[in-house]
Structure formats: structure tokens, C-alpha cells
Design a protein around this motif. Structure first.
Motif, short mmCIF file in Angstrom:
data_model
loop_
_atom_site.label_atom_id
_atom_site.label_comp_id
_atom_site.label_asym_id
_atom_site.label_seq_id
_atom_site.Cartn_x
_atom_site.Cartn_y
_atom_site.Cartn_z
N GLY A 54 0.83 -1.20 0.00
CA GLY A 54 0.00 0.00 0.00
C GLY A 54 0.86 1.25 0.00
O GLY A 54 2.08 1.20 -0.16
N HIS A 55 0.23 2.39 0.17
CA HIS A 55 0.95 3.67 0.16
C HIS A 55 1.85 3.78 1.38
O HIS A 55 1.51 3.32 2.46
N GLY A 56 3.00 4.42 1.19
CA GLY A 56 3.94 4.60 2.29
C GLY A 56 5.21 3.81 2.06
O GLY A 56 5.31 3.01 1.13
N ASN A 57 6.18 4.02 2.91
CA ASN A 57 7.47 3.33 2.82
C ASN A 57 7.43 2.14 3.76
O ASN A 57 7.59 2.27 4.96
N ASP A 69 3.12 3.50 -4.29
CA ASP A 69 3.33 2.68 -3.10
C ASP A 69 4.55 3.07 -2.29
O ASP A 69 4.79 2.50 -1.23
N GLY A 70 5.34 4.04 -2.74
CA GLY A 70 6.45 4.54 -1.95
C GLY A 70 7.74 3.78 -2.13
O GLY A 70 7.97 3.12 -3.14
N LYS A 71 8.59 3.85 -1.12
CA LYS A 71 9.90 3.20 -1.12
C LYS A 71 9.84 2.01 -0.18
O LYS A 71 10.01 2.14 1.02
N ASP A 72 9.58 0.84 -0.75
CA ASP A 72 9.42 -0.36 0.05
C ASP A 72 10.69 -1.19 0.06
O ASP A 72 11.47 -1.18 -0.89
#
Length: 168
Positions: free
Chosen positions: A73-76, A94-97
Motif C-alpha cells: 500500500g501507500h507509504g514506505n 506505493d512509496g519506497k518499500d
């Protein structure tokens, strides 16, 4: 979970096929899977997602084998899939996963390319995958990336069939 039904149908996995369904909220959540088959969606925020142990009993569908399905999902997010045949999903926004234990022999990535400017497997490998210390960094554009810790780029290239692309 309704916003992910399109992925479930692509994998032949309906809402009733899970031992554990979890969805995070808008904050920084920690989701922990159970033994068996988990579907975990991080939601918005910088989440920690720890898959369960589906062990040697992956579900077989017409799309292949899987244990847990993980959507950061959205966010790191920080994702540990744990044992089993796990599918980890990413899309624009989805950010930096970071995936801490991606196993090239069992796990697979499902990356939605729509809106990233990436045009298929060869473009992704040639122009968006980079060695970063002992990791591979996949840059999806717009500030989004996936870091696969303890993974070699040469091994990733050799297992490219374990990736699923949508919307290229």
C-alpha cells in the motif's frame, strides 16, 4: 479488501481462500501473518508487514503457486515475507518499500507498470534495476522503489519469469 479483488481474481483466489485477512489503516501499522495462507494489505502509512509460514503447502491456482499475498500500500513499507511461496504486489504510489527476505526460488513480485513509464520486462531490467550494496533496487519512477535486500542482480535476471507485469 474490495479494491484488491482484481488481483484475487487473476490468481483464482477469492476472499474465502485465506486463513488470515488483515488490512492496515492510515497510520504506521504492523501486520503479522499466521501459519497458513495470509492476505495482508498495509494501507496508508509506513507499515511493517511480516508474512506467515505457508511452508510447503502453497495454494495452486491456474496462475501458479502462492502462500501469502502481500500488498504494501501507500507509504514506505518494510516487508518480510517469511517461508513459503509468497506474492508481493507493488504499484505506482506505493512509496519506497524494502523486502527483507525475497527468495528467488519461492517468492514472486507482481508489479503494476501502468503510469510508471516502464515498458515491459526488458526495459525494467535494463533501465530500472540497479545493484545497491548487497541489494537490488528497482526504481519505478515518481519516487517509488522496491529494494530487495540480499539479492543479486544477476540472480534476479535469471528468475525474471517470477515477475508479473500489468499495464505495461
Amino acid at each position: 479488501m474490495s479494491k484488491y479483488k482484481d488481483f484475487f481474481s487473476k490468481y483464482g483466489a477469492g476472499d474465502n481462500n485465506w486463513d488470515n485477512l488483515q488490512e492496515g489503516g492510515n497510520g504506521n501499522d504492523t501486520l503479522r501473518g499466521v501459519d497458513g495462507h495470509n492476505c495482508m494489505v498495509g494501507g496508508n502509512g509506513n507499515d511493517t508487514i511480516i508474512g506467515g509460514d505457508s511452508g510447503s503447502s502453497p495454494r495452486k491456482t491456474d496462475k501458479g503457486l502462492f502462500g501469502d499475498m502481500i500488498f504494501g500500500g501507500h507509504g514506505n513499507d518494510r516487508i518480510t515475507s517469511n517461508a513459503g511461496y509468497d506474492v508481493i504486489h507493488f504499484k505506482k504510489g506505493d512509496g519506497k518499500d524494502v523486502v527483507t527476505d525475497f527468495n528467488l526460488d519461492h517468492d514472486s513480485l507482481n508489479i503494476v507498470l501502468k503510469g510508471t513509464g516502464i515498458h515491459g520486462t526488458q526495459d525494467l531490467l535494463d533501465n530500472h534495476c540497479f545493484k545497491d550494496g548487497s541489494s537490488v533496487l528497482i526504481k519505478l519512477g515518481h519516487g517509488d522503489s522496491i529494494e530487495l535486500e540480499h539479492t543479486k542482480l544477476s540472480e534476479l535476471r535469471a528468475h525474471i519469469d517470477d515477475f508479473y507485469w500489468y499495464g505495461a
